[in-house]
Design an enzyme around this catalytic site. Structure first.
Site, PDB file in Angstrom:
ATOM      1  N   GLU A 105      -4.146  11.947   2.829  1.00 47.66           N
ATOM      2  CA  GLU A 105      -5.075  12.039   3.569  1.00 47.66           C
ATOM      3  C   GLU A 105      -6.107  13.123   4.313  1.00 47.66           C
ATOM      4  OE1 GLU A 105      -5.338   7.622   3.651  1.00 47.66           O
ATOM      5  OE2 GLU A 105      -7.793   7.517   2.291  1.00 47.66           O
ATOM      6  N   GLU A 125      -1.584   2.317  -1.083  1.00 46.79           N
ATOM      7  CA  GLU A 125      -1.958   1.368  -0.718  1.00 46.79           C
ATOM      8  C   GLU A 125      -2.481   0.110  -1.114  1.00 46.79           C
ATOM      9  OE1 GLU A 125      -3.166   4.707  -0.723  1.00 46.79           O
ATOM     10  OE2 GLU A 125      -3.319   5.457   1.523  1.00 46.79           O
TER      11      GLU A 125
HETATM   12  N1  T1G Z   1       4.709   3.307   7.747  1.00 49.81           N
HETATM   13  C1  T1G Z   1       5.796   2.223   8.483  1.00 49.81           C
HETATM   14  N2  T1G Z   1       6.959   2.493   7.913  1.00 49.81           N
HETATM   15  C2  T1G Z   1       7.528   3.033   6.933  1.00 49.81           C
HETATM   16  C3  T1G Z   1       6.866   3.804   6.206  1.00 49.81           C
HETATM   17  C4  T1G Z   1       5.250   3.834   6.542  1.00 49.81           C
HETATM   18  N3  T1G Z   1       4.605   4.001   6.348  1.00 49.81           N
HETATM   19  N4  T1G Z   1       6.961   3.832   5.439  1.00 49.81           N
HETATM   20  C5  T1G Z   1       8.312   3.594   5.153  1.00 49.81           C
HETATM   21  N5  T1G Z   1       8.611   2.980   6.390  1.00 49.81           N
HETATM   22  C6  T1G Z   1       9.860   3.097   6.320  1.00 49.81           C
HETATM   23  C7  T1G Z   1      10.737   1.854   6.100  1.00 49.81           C
HETATM   24  O1  T1G Z   1      10.698   0.714   6.647  1.00 49.81           O
HETATM   25  C8  T1G Z   1      12.067   2.187   5.973  1.00 49.81           C
HETATM   26  O2  T1G Z   1      12.201   1.940   7.825  1.00 49.81           O
HETATM   27  C9  T1G Z   1      12.365   3.280   6.626  1.00 49.81           C
HETATM   28  O3  T1G Z   1      11.101   4.146   6.273  1.00 49.81           O
HETATM   29  C10 T1G Z   1      12.961   4.515   4.819  1.00 49.81           C
HETATM   30  O4  T1G Z   1      12.110   3.534   4.110  1.00 49.81           O
HETATM   31  C11 T1G Z   1      -4.852   4.783   6.214  1.00 49.81           C
HETATM   32  C12 T1G Z   1      -3.576   3.047   6.029  1.00 49.81           C
HETATM   33  C13 T1G Z   1       7.836   6.669   1.878  1.00 49.81           C
HETATM   34  C14 T1G Z   1       8.150   6.683  -0.917  1.00 49.81           C
HETATM   35  O5  T1G Z   1       2.866   2.765   1.226  1.00 49.81           O
HETATM   36  O6  T1G Z   1       6.658   3.812  -0.217  1.00 49.81           O
HETATM   37  O7  T1G Z   1      -1.745   4.836   4.271  1.00 49.81           O
HETATM   38  O8  T1G Z   1      14.562   0.366   7.249  1.00 49.81           O
HETATM   39  O9  T1G Z   1      13.437   2.660   2.677  1.00 49.81           O
HETATM   40  O10 T1G Z   1      13.239   5.158  -0.397  1.00 49.81           O
HETATM   41  O11 T1G Z   1      -4.963   5.340   3.794  1.00 49.81           O
HETATM   42  O12 T1G Z   1       9.003   4.642   1.858  1.00 49.81           O
HETATM   43  O13 T1G Z   1      14.463   2.702   7.457  1.00 49.81           O
HETATM   44  O14 T1G Z   1      13.955   1.178   9.701  1.00 49.81           O
HETATM   45  O15 T1G Z   1      11.251   2.997   1.793  1.00 49.81           O
HETATM   46  O16 T1G Z   1      12.809   7.318   1.031  1.00 49.81           O
HETATM   47  C15 T1G Z   1       0.698   4.455   2.595  1.00 49.81           C
HETATM   48  C16 T1G Z   1       5.381   3.554   1.912  1.00 49.81           C
HETATM   49  C17 T1G Z   1       1.071   2.909   4.193  1.00 49.81           C
HETATM   50  C18 T1G Z   1       3.885   4.868   1.726  1.00 49.81           C
HETATM   51  C19 T1G Z   1      10.366   6.748   1.180  1.00 49.81           C
HETATM   52  N6  T1G Z   1       1.966   4.700   2.162  1.00 49.81           N
HETATM   53  N7  T1G Z   1       6.389   3.991   1.968  1.00 49.81           N
HETATM   54  O17 T1G Z   1      11.034   5.754   0.488  1.00 49.81           O
HETATM   55  O18 T1G Z   1      13.271   5.005   2.254  1.00 49.81           O
HETATM   56  S1  T1G Z   1      -0.993   2.645   4.219  1.00 49.81           S
HETATM   57  C20 T1G Z   1       2.749   3.986   2.152  1.00 49.81           C
HETATM   58  C21 T1G Z   1       6.959   4.204   0.697  1.00 49.81           C
HETATM   59  C22 T1G Z   1      -1.770   3.975   4.035  1.00 49.81           C
HETATM   60  C23 T1G Z   1      -4.326   4.755   4.864  1.00 49.81           C
HETATM   61  C24 T1G Z   1      -3.625   3.540   4.616  1.00 49.81           C
HETATM   62  C25 T1G Z   1       9.273   4.866   0.743  1.00 49.81           C
HETATM   63  C26 T1G Z   1       8.805   6.337   0.521  1.00 49.81           C
HETATM   64  P1  T1G Z   1      14.042   1.429   7.949  1.00 49.81           P
HETATM   65  P2  T1G Z   1      12.600   3.561   2.284  1.00 49.81           P
HETATM   66  P3  T1G Z   1      12.916   5.954   0.707  1.00 49.81           P
END
Ligand code: T1G
Length: 693
Positions: A105, A125
């Site tokens: 975004e 999301e």
């Molecule tokens: N926020 C906080 N921590 C996150 C995170 C996030 N968005 N994404 C990953 N982590 C942390 C995760 O907990 C782990 O922490 C580490 O990063 C590695 O993750 C307004 C409101 C990005 C594809 O849904 O899909 O934006 O265990 O083991 O396999 O519209 O993480 O190391 O302490 O999964 O390489 C939308 C969610 C948010 C993406 C990486 N975004 N993340 O995969 O590593 S809502 C998501 C993933 C939003 C807006 C809205 C995956 C990854 P730790 P991992 P990975």
């Protein structure tokens, strides 16, 4: 650090730097605003590039912030994106690796976007029970078109950047050095005016009403209990039917509605629970691990074959040891059939199918598996058999090999005592079907080496399993809790229920399968064998006799064509069995129990709270490290409904005081002795606290 600012010639470079995935938390958002301000105030700067440090452009908003006021603190993500979109100088997003959620975004608010190949682009999301809340539902359709945008938003599935390069989302695909390419692009567009804005693009889709209605109907059919997918459709519809600013307001209202739902909180809980499950406080992430280059499995039965497939799927050559050629041949043939079936469904190419089958071999000689780096024993669930196997393994396996048992309940410390190398022994409890179920209970013995545990946790990830560490006790985490769940199910039959009523109530609650259908699938004789042991080990623990009576009728479940239900050849559908229902009613009469009408609520409470209460004991004893680990066990191994977040999370949402009071009520009823409230549950309830903190 949260964002770095550098000047390269006439271009300012803002680098998001909030490891691990540059989550757009409050500090990062504030740093971007400050950096943008600096660039806009510097006359020498003609263009601005935004990129991400490390392994992501940005993984989106910082999900960890969601339940805290930080998420709403200015500068909000909207403020940041509006500042970028209203910049008086061109802003170019330089995208690589991961660009998701709020990260995408933010990129959509830029004037231009360039990307490296192989970047995962997504608005995921919906997988967290929400929807893109910073303009994604309004801007993405303007660059990708209605259909592609809607599919990406409703599915949350990533698309690789090179597949989108022909769309208005990207202005260039940069092979080679992304930053150099982005800087060159920035210098090219530095003086281009007017500055292009995604919000000004029009969505051209002639018969969009019909498409949106079709989308609504499709999504309604597949969304189940989750409200978010349908809201995604409505938000994207607003991109076509409303002015941009009105669409943004509408999107915001839907986001605020969804982020407060229990379903979304459950999904966010599961997201973090899955990731924290692999963390063991006294085994730091940098603990040395042993190389797992080849594997061996003992037993070519259902479990052994499935376990071997996990190794093959991960590209690890695996040798199966059996005692008889016939059993080995049968097991290998079953593996081939499984792969070929997957291939026929189009989920595996013929090459991959053959490659995986080629990684699996068989032998009748222990000596042949001696060089393996790990051996997983999947023989009959009997301590005498395990003893013979582990004594032999201790003799033949190379030094440093990990000796793992797939036992589902037995004492891993006792198994380790059969060897001279208890530090190399660990439990790896796979769930049937082993090549499908994500859960892997990793049972840490008292003497299991930290490097062995670290290696097994890393192996779980390589096998694409959710590894949850359990201490040693009868049944570990999952089966110890399911024991109490099954006990209540049996008592309910004596008190007035029939199998289909219990199953239907529990499946309506959201379980994939009720206790009786599940028992018929797993095999009623397995539970029978365990109960016979329990009658000797723990005579004070009472069970309904109905399950034993069923087994005495030879009704072991689907594998015998009859169990709690009747089955027809080639048909997995469970048909109520009059002979079983008669047995149940007759048994109640023999017990002089007056059968009564039992509500679905009582059924669900007694089964689910039985899980919760045993889970509280398990937590209190340190068998499980966290309540969220227990939730992961049930979400990934026992079909607990994801939208309820797992038994412990569900109890938190019900309120532990309410759970405790319900248990007190059932303790007054028949078989009330089964309800011994766990001290931890009582304590947390009294303090108004939750399991998950
Ligand atoms: N926020 C906080 N921590 C996150 C995170 C996030 N968005 N994404 C990953 N982590 C942390 C995760 O907990 C782990 O922490 C580490 O990063 C590695 O993750 C307004 C409101 C990005 C594809 O849904 O899909 O934006 O265990 O083991 O396999 O519209 O993480 O190391 O302490 O999964 O390489 C939308 C969610 C948010 C993406 C990486 N975004 N993340 O995969 O590593 S809502 C998501 C993933 C939003 C807006 C809205 C995956 C990854 P730790 P991992 P990975």
């Amino acid at each position: 650090m949260t964002a770095e600012y550098q000047v390269k010639g006439a271009v300012a470079v803002i680098t998001l730097n909030n490891p691990p995935v540059n989550g757009l938390g409050f500090a990062t958002r504030s740093a971007v605003v400050a950096a943008m301000q600096t660039a806009l105030n510097d006359d020498a700067i003609k263009a601005i590039v935004i990129t991400g440090a490390g392994k992501a452009f940005s993984g989106g908003a910082d999900i960890k912030e969601f339940n805290s006021p930080m998420a709403l603190m200015e500068p909000s993500l909207h403020t940041v994106i509006n500042m970028v979109e209203n910049s008086t100088k061109p802003v170019i997003a330089a995208i690589h690796t991961v660009c998701m959620g709020g990260g995408l975004e933010l990129a959509l608010g830029c004037n231009y976007r360039v990307a490296a190949p192989g970047a995962q682009i997504a608005l995921p999301e919906v997988k967290l029970g929400i929807l893109p809340g910073a303009g994604g539902t309004q801007r993405l359709p303007r660059v990708l078109g209605l259909e592609m945008a809607l599919n990406m938003i409703v599915s949350g599935t990533p698309v690789l950047s090179e597949k989108l390069v022909q769309t208005a989302l990207f202005d260039a695909l940069i092979d080679g050095d992304l930053m150099q390419g982005a800087l060159a692009f920035a210098n090219q567009v530095a003086d281009v005016r007017p500055l292009p804005k995604v919000r000004d693009l029009k969505i051209d889709y002639p018969n969009y009403e019909a498409f949106l209605q079709f989308s609504r109907n499709t999504v309604k059919a597949m969304a189940g209990p989750f409200p978010a997918p349908l809201k995604c459709v409505e938000a994207v519809a607003a991109a076509v039917t409303k002015k941009f600013d009105d669409g943004m307001k509408f999107e915001r209202s839907l986001f605020i509605e969804l982020v407060q739902t229990t379903e979304s909180k459950a999904l966010r809980h599961a997201f973090f629970a899955e990731r924290i499950a692999g963390k063991v406080p006294d085994v730091p992430a940098d603990t040395p691990t042993r190389a797992i280059v080849t594997a061996a499995v003992i037993g070519a039965g259902t479990m052994g074959g499935g376990i071997a497939m996990n190794f093959a799927n991960a590209g690890i050559p695996v040798k199966i040891l059996e005692m008889k050629q016939e059993a080995l041949d049968k097991g290998l043939a079953t593996i081939r059939k499984n792969y070929e079936n997957t291939m026929k469904k189009g989920k595996l190419t013929p090459e991959k199918c053959e490659q995986r089958i080629g990684l699996i071999s068989g032998t009748l000689a222990y000596e042949d598996i001696a060089p393996a780096d790990i051996v997983v024993e999947a023989v009959f669930e009997d301590m005498g058999v395990k003893e013979a196997v582990f004594k032999k393994l201790d003799e033949v396996m190379k030094q440093g090999a990990i000796l793992a048992s797939n036992t589902s309940t037995l004492d891993v410390d006792k198994i380790a005592s059969f060897t001279k190398r208890p530090q190399d022994v660990i439990g790896t409890h796979f769930f049937s079907p082993a090549n499908v179920m994500k859960l892997l209970e990793i049972v840490r013995g008292a003497k299991t080496g930290k490097d062995v545990l670290a290696t097994t946790l890393a192996l779980a990830k390589k096998l694409k399993k959710t590894g949850v560490v359990s201490g040693v006790c009868d049944g570990f985490i999952g089966n110890r809790m399911i024991e109490q769940y099954s006990r209540q199910a049996g008592f309910l039959l004596e008190e007035g229920c029939l199998p289909e009523q219990v199953d239907q109530a529990v499946e309506k609650f959201g379980f994939a399968m009720g206790p009786f259908r599940m028992a018929d699938l797993a095999g009623n004789d397995i539970g029978w064998h365990i109960r016979k042991r329990r009658y000797i080990d723990k005579p004070e623990v009472t069970y309904s006799k109905t399950a034993d009576l069923l087994c005495e009728m030879g009704r072991f479940g689907q594998k015998t064509g009859a169990g709690w239900y009747d089955y027809k050849a080639g048909d997995r559908k469970a048909y109520p069995a009059q002979v079983v229902n008669d047995m149940i009613v007759k048994h109640s009469a023999e017990l002089r129990v007056e059968r009564r009408k039992i509500s679905d609520q009582e059924i669900v409470e007694r089964l689910v709270y039985a899980l919760v209460n045993e889970g509280a004991y398990i937590l209190d004893e340190g068998i499980a490290m966290r309540a969220s680990d227990i939730d992961m066990v049930y979400l990934t191994g026992y079909g607990f409904p994801l939208f309820r977040g797992g038994p412990m999370f569900y109890a938190d949402t019900v309120g532990l005081l309410n759970v405790s009071m319900a248990m007190e009520k059932y303790a007054k009823g028949r078989n009330g002795s089964a309800w011994k409230p766990a001290p931890l549950l009582v304590k947390l309830a009294a303090e108004g606290k939750t399991f998950n903190g």
